[in-house]
Structures are given as C-alpha cells and as structure tokens.
Design a protein around this motif. Structure first.
Motif, short mmCIF file in Angstrom:
data_model
loop_
_atom_site.label_atom_id
_atom_site.label_comp_id
_atom_site.label_asym_id
_atom_site.label_seq_id
_atom_site.Cartn_x
_atom_site.Cartn_y
_atom_site.Cartn_z
N ILE A 160 0.86 -1.18 0.00
CA ILE A 160 0.00 0.00 0.00
C ILE A 160 0.90 1.23 0.00
O ILE A 160 1.83 1.32 0.80
CB ILE A 160 -0.92 0.02 1.24
CG1 ILE A 160 -1.80 -1.23 1.27
CG2 ILE A 160 -1.76 1.29 1.27
CD1 ILE A 160 -2.28 -1.61 2.63
N VAL A 161 0.64 2.17 -0.90
CA VAL A 161 1.38 3.43 -0.95
C VAL A 161 0.44 4.55 -0.52
O VAL A 161 -0.62 4.74 -1.14
CB VAL A 161 1.93 3.72 -2.37
CG1 VAL A 161 2.54 5.12 -2.42
CG2 VAL A 161 2.96 2.68 -2.76
N VAL A 162 0.82 5.26 0.54
CA VAL A 162 0.07 6.44 0.97
C VAL A 162 0.75 7.64 0.32
O VAL A 162 1.84 8.04 0.71
CB VAL A 162 0.06 6.57 2.50
CG1 VAL A 162 -0.65 7.86 2.92
CG2 VAL A 162 -0.63 5.36 3.13
N LEU A 163 0.11 8.19 -0.69
CA LEU A 163 0.66 9.34 -1.42
C LEU A 163 0.27 10.59 -0.64
O LEU A 163 -0.83 11.14 -0.78
CB LEU A 163 0.11 9.37 -2.84
CG LEU A 163 0.68 10.43 -3.78
CD1 LEU A 163 2.20 10.35 -3.84
CD2 LEU A 163 0.08 10.30 -5.17
N ASN A 164 1.21 11.03 0.20
CA ASN A 164 0.92 12.07 1.19
C ASN A 164 1.28 13.46 0.68
O ASN A 164 1.96 13.62 -0.33
CB ASN A 164 1.74 11.75 2.46
CG ASN A 164 1.20 12.45 3.69
OD1 ASN A 164 0.01 12.75 3.77
ND2 ASN A 164 2.07 12.71 4.64
N LYS A 165 0.80 14.47 1.40
CA LYS A 165 1.07 15.89 1.11
C LYS A 165 0.50 16.31 -0.24
O LYS A 165 1.09 17.07 -1.00
CB LYS A 165 2.56 16.18 1.19
CG LYS A 165 3.18 15.78 2.53
CD LYS A 165 4.61 16.22 2.66
CE LYS A 165 5.21 15.73 3.99
NZ LYS A 165 6.59 16.19 4.20
N MET A 166 -0.70 15.80 -0.53
CA MET A 166 -1.35 16.14 -1.78
C MET A 166 -1.70 17.62 -1.88
O MET A 166 -1.91 18.15 -2.98
CB MET A 166 -2.62 15.29 -1.95
CG MET A 166 -2.34 13.81 -2.19
SD MET A 166 -1.46 13.53 -3.73
CE MET A 166 -2.68 14.10 -4.91
N ASP A 167 -1.77 18.29 -0.75
CA ASP A 167 -2.08 19.72 -0.75
C ASP A 167 -0.93 20.56 -1.31
O ASP A 167 -1.11 21.76 -1.56
CB ASP A 167 -2.43 20.19 0.66
CG ASP A 167 -1.35 19.87 1.68
OD1 ASP A 167 -0.74 18.80 1.58
OD2 ASP A 167 -1.12 20.70 2.58
N LEU A 168 0.24 19.96 -1.49
CA LEU A 168 1.41 20.70 -1.95
C LEU A 168 1.67 20.55 -3.44
O LEU A 168 2.63 21.11 -3.97
CB LEU A 168 2.65 20.24 -1.17
CG LEU A 168 2.61 20.40 0.34
CD1 LEU A 168 3.92 19.92 0.96
CD2 LEU A 168 2.32 21.84 0.74
N VAL A 169 0.84 19.77 -4.14
CA VAL A 169 1.07 19.53 -5.57
C VAL A 169 -0.17 19.87 -6.38
O VAL A 169 -1.29 19.86 -5.88
CB VAL A 169 1.48 18.06 -5.84
CG1 VAL A 169 2.80 17.74 -5.18
CG2 VAL A 169 0.39 17.09 -5.37
N THR A 170 0.05 20.16 -7.66
CA THR A 170 -1.06 20.41 -8.58
C THR A 170 -1.61 19.07 -9.07
O THR A 170 -0.96 18.03 -8.93
CB THR A 170 -0.57 21.22 -9.78
OG1 THR A 170 0.36 20.42 -10.53
CG2 THR A 170 0.12 22.51 -9.34
N PRO A 171 -2.81 19.06 -9.65
CA PRO A 171 -3.34 17.81 -10.21
C PRO A 171 -2.41 17.18 -11.24
O PRO A 171 -2.28 15.95 -11.29
CB PRO A 171 -4.67 18.25 -10.84
CG PRO A 171 -5.09 19.45 -10.05
CD PRO A 171 -3.81 20.16 -9.71
N GLU A 172 -1.75 18.01 -12.04
CA GLU A 172 -0.82 17.48 -13.04
C GLU A 172 0.39 16.83 -12.37
O GLU A 172 0.84 15.76 -12.80
CB GLU A 172 -0.37 18.61 -13.97
CG GLU A 172 -1.45 19.19 -14.85
CD GLU A 172 -2.40 20.12 -14.10
OE1 GLU A 172 -3.51 20.38 -14.62
OE2 GLU A 172 -2.03 20.59 -13.00
#
Length: 347
Positions: A160-172
């Motif tokens: 399982i990969v928890v792709l964290n800190k999504m608030d710091l990246v753009t959708p692209e």
C-alpha cells in the motif's frame, strides 16, 4: 472471535504492519493517526532511528501503547537482531496487544525488514506480515527517486502506498507522481492523503503482503542475504542542550538555516523545552518546509532537555551545534559570574 481474544491465543499469529517511507514523508503522522483513532485495537510499536540520539519516540503521541525504540542504526542492517529480540519479548505478553507496527528509519530498505519475519523461525511462527505500507511525499518524490535508491526500494516493496502531502502539488504533478509509482510497482494500492488522513482500515488488517510477488522481484529474498548500502553522503547529527530554549532565538535561527541549507537538510526534527512552558514542543522540517506544535506535558521525572536531529548531506557539525546552543536562554550563573568579574560599578 474478537481481535483482542485472538491476539491472546498463543496459537494465533500476531499481524505485523511495516511502516516505511523516505525521510519526512509523514510516517510518524500516519502512526499517530493509527494510535489515536477509535478502532478498539491496541498495538505494540517498534521505532527505528538513523542516528545516535533519538527523538521519534517523543514524536509519537502519548497513547496507551508499548513503544520500543532502536537508535544508532538502520533496522535493515545493524539492529536487525534487536528487532528479533524485541518481537521475541513481545510474544511473552501477546495478550496485551492486537498487532505490531514497525516504523523504519527513512533510509531503510524494506526487503531485509520483511525478511526478518520469514528468516527467523520463532518470529515466523509467532507473527504474520500483514502489509508493507510506504508513505510517499508527493512534492519531493521526483527528487528522491533521482538521488536516493532507498526511495525506489520502499515503493517497490509496498503493498500500500500512501501518497501524502497532496495539498502541496497540482493535479498534473499528482498524476505524474502516480505514474512514477506505477512504473516501479504496478500492484500496490495507492491512497492519496493530506497529513496522512487515510482510513485506518485501508492500512491496518489488510492481509496484503504477497510473498509470491516479492519472490518474483527478488528471487533470493528468503535466502536472507542482503547487500543493502546507504547513501554514504547522508549523515545524522544530533544535539542536546540543558537550558530552556528561547522561542524567538530558535525561530530566527531555524528559519535562516532552512532558507540557506534547506536543500541539503533532508529531515530536521526535535523536541524542545521552551522557556516558561510545561509542554514539549515538537519541531519537524523537510527541506525548507517546517512545522511544529506542542505534543503534551513533560513526563514526571523526565529531564527537560531539548534535542534536535539533522539528517542530510554536507552538514557542518560545529556550526549546527553552536547555532542550536545559542538558542538557549542566557545562563544566569554565567551572567552572575560576569557581573562579579567586572564589579558592581561596571555591571
């Protein structure tokens, strides 16, 4: 049968979750979320740090769990025997918890960690590897894949990969990061998160570890041989001071330090005793991004000393030590000696 009663059954295997991820990805944030959620389960926690002075044990919330800390070595190298001994000790009081969580250092290769639960006969009989959960920093993953082989290995062995800190990246950027993860490990389940806010049931009790898949990638996995080598440029420096920290001095120093050396500082973390404050302050930073908050009172009888750990490249020990020491409040005794030396008329 409930999980707690099952854990107390001497015939039952205790599920083990290996929590890994590169420095600063958010492993401890996820661990704290697991320990504080209302799920009715109890865990024994094993924490490993890279460096001679540990602070991760203090970064874990004051939950009603048993926490074991292993310092000054990578769990996949020099302290692997310690992990076996700790698990052996835990089995003697297995009725007190429902599962084990092993949080590795950010420089650990998960392969030899997972090997431990198959290579040692007693550990294999008593435990069951439930899942390898890898926390990934969505913002910094491309850079880590370029300069740190451990980051790729942690993804490759993940269930399982928890792709964290999504608030710091753009959708692209997020789409590109997911593409990079899929290229390394097309079988892992990816969970997007901000501050590791994934459902607990998505990472605990998944029965997701696949020995067959691991053997396909690494046929010699069960042989117990491992040639894991760390990036020799990465070092850990730790410092401790006794006098309370002046918050304004510390903030000014750390802000300047991260602004000028942030690219070389992979991870900074500390437990600080602020002047006039009865609570411990936890400071953490990844490169130039910093965060901090109070994490509860000092424990009764615990020395109120401040500790800080830097993990990075090209670090100057004397400069960092002097900078941290200068953040302390002035020493009253030293000031008194200065007055006595100069005399009352010149004070």
């Amino acid at each position: 049968m409930s999980e707690t009663r099952n854990a107390a059954d001497p015939r039952a295997q205790i599920p083990v979750t290996v929590l890994t991820g590169y420095l600063g990805a958010g492993k401890t944030t996820l661990l704290n979320r697991i320990l504080t959620e209302n799920h009715g389960r109890k865990f024994a926690v094993v924490i490993n740090e890279f460096g001679e002075l540990g602070v991760d044990n203090d970064l874990v919330v004051d939950a009603d769990e048993e926490v074991f800390e292993m310092n000054n070595g990578c769990i996949c190298c020099t302290v692997r025997g310690d992990l076996i001994r700790i698990i052996g000790g835990l089995m003697k009081r297995r009725g007190r918890f429902d599962g084990i969580i092993v949080e590795t250092t950010g420089l650990a290769d998960p392969a030899p960690v997972a090997q431990t639960f198959f290579a040692d006969e007693d550990v294999r009989r008593a435990t069951k590897l439930d899942a390898i959960v890898t926390v990934v920093d969505a913002k910094h993953l491309p850079a880590r894949l370029a300069d740190s082989p451990e980051a790729e290995e942690q993804i490759a062995f993940a269930d399982i990969v928890v792709l964290n800190k999504m608030d710091l990246v753009t959708p692209e950027e997020a789409a590109e990061v997911e593409r990079r993860i899929r290229a390394i490990n097309p079988w892992a389940e990816i969970r997007r998160a901000t501050r590791a806010d994934v459902p607990i049931e998505s990472v605990i009790g998944r029965d997701a570890f696949s020995l067959e898949r691991i053997l396909e990638r690494e046929p010699e996995f069960l042989a117990g041989e491992n040639e894991h080598e760390h990036d020799s440029d990465v070092v850990s420096l730790s410092f401790e001071v006794e006098r309370p920290i002046d918050p304004e001095r510390f903030n000014a120093w750390i802000t300047q330090l991260l602004a000028t050396r942030g690219q070389d500082l992979l991870r900074t973390k500390g437990i600080l005793h602020y002047q006039g404050e009865d609570r411990r302050f936890a400071f953490q930073a990844v490169h130039m991004l910093a965060d901090g908050d109070f994490v509860g009172p000092w424990r009764e009888g615990e020395p109120r000393r401040s500790r800080i750990v830097f993990i990075g490249r090209d670090l100057n020990r004397p400069v960092l030590r002097r900078g941290f020491e200068a953040c302390q409040v002035d020493d009253p005794q030293a000031a008194g000696n200065e007055v006595a030396r100069r005399g009352p008329d010149r004070a």
